[in-house]
Design a protein around this motif. Sequence first.
Motif: not given
Length: 297
Positions: A141, A149, A196, A229, A248, A250
Amino acid sequence: MRVAIVGTGAIARGSHLSALTALAAEQPLEIVAAVDVDVTAVRAFCADAGIARPYTNLDRMLAEQRPDLVVIGTPPRFHRDQTVAALRAGAWVWCEKPPCPSLEDFDAIEAAEGTGDGGPYAAIVFQHRFGSGSRHVRELLAGQAMGRALVAHCQTTWYRDEAYYSVPWRGRWSSEGGGPAMGHGIHQMDLLLDLLGPWSEIRAMAGRLVHDVETEDVSTALVRFENGAMATVVNSVLSPDEVSRIRIDCERATVELTHLYGHRNADWRITPAPGVPTAEAAAWNDFGPDVPSSHEA
């Protein structure tokens, strides 16, 4: 390293003691004392663990044993005073979650810490950040290997019966500091934040639907992160089909973690979007040697 354990209940027996015992096999470490207000409990804990010195008074233990590290596993209402006492005695502190019931308490702990590399400092147990799975996904990430994300879901839906809340300090604002958002879902929320980054906007509801307690027994939230996000967060102690989950989405893949009280590599799944090369998707799903999330990790 001289270590003392404060609070000899289930979390100390089940997680802290086993982690410290495992680490002692790798480096010089001795558990020199344990502290509990229940003299019978602390004596039994020390006898079972081979710890030489049981105490019922924290200040006396700190003065006599001068530990390098104090591990705290007591109810949240005691975390501030016990952490500050240990820091002032020169010990580093590893305190069970949640940190403490208020920001004022947290500020007091921070003010008692040392400065520079010498410390001492206090740390909070958030073991779900650790392990091979979370480390691998965090790196993917951070590097946006799967694109930005976009959408996330964070779920901690557990089940706790009336017997659970018969323990006097549970379900009370003054002693526990909150319901499932503070005491249960905090693990998955912390992992979500670790993956995140910080959130910038939260809209939430909390309710007391079943249990006769002061705090909530369910909470829901809509969250926007600083990176743009958006997420939903659900915390419950009313759910017979228990699960802990983070998902999550993406731009190029969906990452999902499904487990209960701890995760391994096999609990993570990465599903590529159409068109992602097979070799690239295979690399995403290569988590390396399996290191479970745990106090030891």
